[in-house]
Design an enzyme around this catalytic site. Structure first.
Site, PDB file in Angstrom:
ATOM      1  N   LYS A   9      -1.511  19.833   5.956  1.00 39.98           N
ATOM      2  CA  LYS A   9      -2.776  20.638   6.491  1.00 39.98           C
ATOM      3  C   LYS A   9      -2.653  20.695   7.804  1.00 39.98           C
ATOM      4  CE  LYS A   9      -5.827  17.964   4.243  1.00 39.98           C
ATOM      5  NZ  LYS A   9      -5.142  17.108   3.145  1.00 39.98           N
ATOM      6  N   ARG A  84     -14.758  18.147   1.754  1.00 37.52           N
ATOM      7  CA  ARG A  84     -14.006  17.282   0.999  1.00 37.52           C
ATOM      8  C   ARG A  84     -14.630  16.803  -0.150  1.00 37.52           C
ATOM      9  NH1 ARG A  84      -9.827  15.001   4.983  1.00 37.52           N
ATOM     10  NH2 ARG A  84      -8.155  13.817   3.771  1.00 37.52           N
ATOM     11  N   ARG A 118       6.144   9.821   7.391  1.00 37.33           N
ATOM     12  CA  ARG A 118       5.279  10.491   8.440  1.00 37.33           C
ATOM     13  C   ARG A 118       4.913   9.392   9.567  1.00 37.33           C
ATOM     14  NH1 ARG A 118      -0.324  13.516   7.069  1.00 37.33           N
ATOM     15  NH2 ARG A 118      -1.306  11.680   6.521  1.00 37.33           N
ATOM     16  N   ARG A 151       0.636   5.567  10.049  1.00 38.45           N
ATOM     17  CA  ARG A 151      -0.692   5.355   9.586  1.00 38.45           C
ATOM     18  C   ARG A 151      -0.986   4.522   8.636  1.00 38.45           C
ATOM     19  NH1 ARG A 151      -3.299  11.313   8.680  1.00 38.45           N
ATOM     20  NH2 ARG A 151      -4.359  10.428   7.099  1.00 38.45           N
ATOM     21  N   ARG A 162      -5.870   7.613  -2.290  1.00 32.09           N
ATOM     22  CA  ARG A 162      -6.220   8.879  -1.665  1.00 32.09           C
ATOM     23  C   ARG A 162      -5.874  10.098  -2.666  1.00 32.09           C
ATOM     24  NH1 ARG A 162      -2.724   8.889   3.496  1.00 32.09           N
ATOM     25  NH2 ARG A 162      -3.647  10.900   4.006  1.00 32.09           N
TER      26      ARG A 162
END
Ligand code: AMP
Length: 213
Positions: A9, A84, A118, A151, A162
């Protein structure tokens, strides 16, 4: 822009925003910045984020209200990571009309592969991937030269939480928007589809729906 964590995203939203000359509003980026600066708000929300849970609706709605106020009168914006929950979507209905939903479909194994590799710039928040979207120099941001970090919520156990939260609270929004906005569905079945290819597909769909020239 809708999709599970790790769908891309943020990457696609920032590319689209610069291509279309519109603003990008990323609640995740704003929240991470508050946590990094250790503000009162940051202290209040850090535990939710690190556990992979959602920050309470009233806080996030207020963030989005402020951001949309700042850019009102401009070309428009792309929201990445908001809404969300149904409550957040209802609040957004009172703030702005949404033209299109871009839904990113990504298989779970692609998500896990992406998130474990990531890396984020600690200064400007630019997103890299040590396997698929490498910075020019290892561990260093191309844009601002600062260090990259992983992260806290990209750790595998938090990613699992998540994904659960996405299925329970965010996926139901797709039917909420069915009759309210144009739908663009983009399937990303493999980790190595270049972001440019995805952007071309999205721009093509936006043109087909007469939302851009
Ligand atoms: P993201 O960068 O979009 O994956 O967001 C990272 C984390 O920030 C999420 O896991 C949530 O804890 C929090 N967050 C971001 N956007 C929202 C939102 N719209 N509602 C609630 N929490 C959010």
């Amino acid at each position: 822009m809708f999709g599970p964590p790790g769908a891309g995203k943020g990457t696609y939203a920032s590319m689209l925003a610069s291509r279309l000359r519109i603003a990008q509003i990323s609640t995740g980026d704003i929240i991470r910045e508050e946590i990094k600066r250790n503000t009162d708000l940051g202290k209040k929300i850090v535990d939710f984020v690190n556990k992979g849970e959602l920050v309470p609706d009233d806080i996030v709605v207020e963030i989005v209200r402020e951001e949309t106020n700042k850019i009102s009168g401009k070309n428009g914006f792309i929201l990445d990571g908001y809404p969300r929950t149904i409550e957040q979507a209802k609040a957004l209905d009172c703030i702005e009309k949404i033209d299109a939903i871009i839904q990113l479909g990504v298989p779970e194994q692609v998500i896990i592969a992406r998130l474990s590799s990531r890396r984020i710039c600690m200064k400007c928040g630019a997103v890299y991937n040590i396997r698929y979207l490498k910075p020019r120099k290892e561990g260093v941001c191309d844009a601002c030269g600062r260090d990259l970090y992983q992260r806290e919520d990209d750790r595998p156990e938090v990613v699992r939480e998540r994904l659960k939260v996405y299925e329970a609270q965010t996926r139901p929004l797709i039917s909420y928007y069915r009759d309210k906005a144009e739908f663009i569905n983009i399937e990303c079945n493999s980790v190595d589809i270049p972001p440019e290819t995805i952007i071309r597909r999205i721009l093509h769909e936006l043109q087909e729906k007469d939302l851009i020239e």
